[in-house]
Design an enzyme around this catalytic site. Structure first.
Site, mmCIF file in Angstrom:
data_model
loop_
_atom_site.group_PDB
_atom_site.id
_atom_site.type_symbol
_atom_site.label_atom_id
_atom_site.label_comp_id
_atom_site.label_asym_id
_atom_site.label_seq_id
_atom_site.Cartn_x
_atom_site.Cartn_y
_atom_site.Cartn_z
ATOM 1 N N CYS A 1 -36.915 19.817 -18.303
ATOM 2 C CA CYS A 1 -36.950 20.862 -17.276
ATOM 3 C C CYS A 1 -37.173 20.245 -15.910
ATOM 4 O O CYS A 1 -37.077 20.929 -14.902
ATOM 5 C CB CYS A 1 -38.037 21.889 -17.579
ATOM 6 S SG CYS A 1 -39.702 21.208 -17.627
ATOM 7 N N CYS B 1 -45.737 24.338 -21.193
ATOM 8 C CA CYS B 1 -46.130 24.033 -19.808
ATOM 9 C C CYS B 1 -47.615 23.692 -19.759
ATOM 10 O O CYS B 1 -48.036 22.847 -18.965
ATOM 11 C CB CYS B 1 -45.829 25.208 -18.894
ATOM 12 S SG CYS B 1 -44.179 25.894 -19.123
HETATM 13 FE FE1 FES Z 1 -41.069 22.973 -18.318
HETATM 14 FE FE2 FES Z 1 -42.701 24.878 -17.460
HETATM 15 S S1 FES Z 1 -40.573 25.047 -17.869
HETATM 16 S S2 FES Z 1 -43.121 22.795 -17.762
#
Ligand code: FES
Length: 142
Positions: free
Chosen positions: A33, A102
């Site tokens: 991400c 996360c």
């Molecule tokens: Fe990857 Fe939040 S979407 S850390």
């Protein structure tokens, strides 16, 4: 979808920023991400006197790092090393299942900053003896 605590820590994150002469610095990232979290610790007499974070990432990552800094501030290094992502999620009143990873970044960033401190000072922190900075692929983003 998000609790009030998550929204609050996302909108008004605590302890944001960098720190000069930090005693321990830890950075973890998730290439999937692209989120990166960095934690700075000021440690005196084995107590976390101050903590700052810089997070480039999603709202849940920012809320998680903000909450993690609040949870370890003023604690001893041995208490801080026991911080789990579950405790962060609980303190936030929950995170959507796809966002739980996360909070793992926050736990790992704290551990890696403590590990950095242990390495620099030669101290042994219980629970970090065999710590290996997390492999980015172990954190799965959705
Ligand atoms: Fe990857 Fe939040 S979407 S850390």
């Amino acid at each position: 979808m998000y609790t009030e605590a998550v929204m609050d820590h996302f909108r008004n994150p605590r302890n944001v920023g960098s720190m000069e002469n930090a005693d321990g610095v830890g950075q973890v990232g998730n290439p999937k991400c692209g989120d990166i979290m960095k934690i700075y610790l000021k440690i005196n007499d084995e107590t976390i006197e101050d903590v700052k974070f810089e997070t480039f990432g999603c709202g849940s990552a920012i809320a998680s790092s903000s909450m993690a800094t609040e949870l370890i501030k003023g604690k001893s290094i041995n208490e801080a090393v026991e911080l789990t992502n579950k405790a962060v999620v609980e303190a936030l009143g929950g995170l959507p299942p796809v966002k739980v990873h996360c909070s793992v970044l926050a736990e790992q960033a704290v551990k890696s900053a403590l590990f950095d401190y242990a390495q620099k000072t030669g101290k042994v922190i219980k629970g970090l003896e065999n710590y290996e900075p997390i492999d980015d692929d172990d954190i799965h983003c959705h």
